[in-house]
Structures are given as structure tokens and as C-alpha cells.
Write an enzyme that holds these catalytic residues in place. Sequence first.
Site, PDB file in Angstrom:
ATOM      1  CG  LEU A   1      -1.825   1.253   1.340  1.00  0.00           C
ATOM      2  CD1 LEU A   1      -2.905   1.247   0.115  1.00  0.00           C
ATOM      3  CD2 LEU A   1      -2.830   1.185   2.570  1.00  0.00           C
ATOM      4  CG  ASP A   2      -0.536   4.840  -0.015  1.00  0.00           C
ATOM      5  OD1 ASP A   2      -1.093   4.754  -1.224  1.00  0.00           O
ATOM      6  OD2 ASP A   2      -1.101   5.025   0.845  1.00  0.00           O
ATOM      7  CD  GLU A   3       5.727   0.415   1.732  1.00  0.00           C
ATOM      8  OE1 GLU A   3       6.411  -0.579   1.327  1.00  0.00           O
ATOM      9  OE2 GLU A   3       5.404   0.498   2.926  1.00  0.00           O
TER      10      GLU A   3
END
Length: 303
Positions: free
Chosen positions: A246-248
Site C-alpha cells: 500500500l502506497d509504496e
Amino acid sequence: MTVTQDLAVRSARTGQGPDHQASLIVQGSDATGIVAAVAAALGRHGANIVALDQHSDNPSSGGDFFQRTVFSLPSLQAALPALHSELDEKLVKEFGLTYTLRDLSVPKRVAVFASKSDHCLLDLLWRHRQGQLPVSIAMVISNHPDVAEEVRSFGIPFFHVPSMGPDKSQAEAEHLRLLKDNVDFVVLARYMQILSGDFIRDAGVPIINIHHSFLPAFIGAGPYAKAKERGVKLVGATAHYVTEDLDEGPIIEQDVVRVTHADTAADLARRGADVERAVLSRAVLWHAEDRVVRHGNHTIVFA
């Protein structure tokens, strides 16, 4: 008319790419002679190079090589099979490189996912209508019906797919049905749902997300209120490719704007929204023009 037929008609009607131009993206291990080989192959087919950019991440000792070339060629479609054959021979067999070759007159088809917040969504639709984004917006999908009429006013198909509760499998199955064979990439324009790993894999196309640059400092609801409490001096946004982490995912574009102690939480949110719109539109433009090359968990952006 089926969804697929309708989208095919729309794609043909809204093509914005330059006639007779193609992009060639090359990447792999750096070696002497790659640029000359590309130029020679294109020259033998009568192509004229109109833009070229390249990058090597370790030029002194042979690192990884990346190149974006845009060229013009009359009767491009007829010439592509022979050009593919020569590039396979010269780039793949001789240098061990990979490449993609795309006719720029055929715009990439995109699906935009949104929720209640509409600033990024409407900005993309407006820029597309003004001819600033060389894409075909195939559809907008939202888990709320709030933006339906505004989307349809742009002549874009709108699909409301509710996604409630922890089990998103039914909604994601409908998403995949709508996307199948209809899009080349997906944009999450402040879509406030977490995509499952299965969906990311099964979609089979790049997915671009936009979020505020406070992550991971101010996670969860009300990030701008939390930022105001901490007295931040910058607000910003990050556009990145979506991965299962997530969000990486690999970052495409970022930007910031300065704020002061006098700005309220509402001011921060307003100024942050401005940055989000600009950052997302640049990321979509660069992806649509084949300017972004993914390499591991980062990107090379020929902007």
C-alpha cells in the site's frame, strides 16, 4: 451496442495522437553501440527521429540503460512489422535488451476510478476535453453516484459500483468485467478504497494513484487537520504506480507548496487539492506519452 463496441467507437472518435509518429522505449544492460544501433535500424526504414532521451544509471561501469525515442515515419502501420523484426534482431538478440514500440496516433485507453471527492476527476476530464491529455477516457467508475451527472456532461460513460463492507470481491469482479479488453491503464483519482492484490494482478494494466505527501506521517481520516495540529510548513502530493504494498509503489511525480501558521486546516486541504490536481495530470500525461519507464521500485521519467 455492447460496452466494448461503444468504447471502440469512442476511442476512434477521440484519437489525439500525432499521425505517423511512434515511440520506442528501450531498456536493459548498458553497452557500447546501443544508440547507434537504434538510429541505424530506424534510418534503414526511412524514419526521422524527432525526440531522443536516454539515461544510464552507472555509465562508468556499464549499468542499466534506458532510452525513449520518438520518430516519424510515413505509412507507419505498414512499416511496423518489418521494423519489429529488425529491432528483435538488433536489440533483443545482439544486445539482450527489451523494447516497446507504439503508434502514438492511437491514444491509450484509461478508466478513472473516483469516490465523492471530485477535484482530481473533474480536472482530468476538463484537461482531456481541452486536448491536453492524449488519452481516450473509456469510463469513470465510482463507489458513489454523486459525480454521475457531472461525468456524463463530458460525454464519458459512468458506472456506479458500490463497495461496502470488508468483502470487496463482488465489486472488484464487476470492475474487472468493465475493464476487460477496454483499457490500457487505470487512474485512481482520489478513489477511497484499497485494491486487493488479486485485483491488481487480474487487472493486468498499470494503475496510477494520487495521495497527499503526508503519508505515512498523517495516516487515516482528516490528514490536513492532523497536519495543522503539527504546524507543517509544506503540503504536497505524490503520484505513483499501485502495487500490493500500500502506497509504496514506484513514484512518478511529486510536488509541494509552502504554507504558514496562518493557514487553517481548510486552507491546507484547498492548497493540497491544487497540488494533487497538477501532480496527477502530469503523471497521466507522462504515462500516456510513454515517458515513464518502471525499473524495480522506482521510475525513470523522460519529462
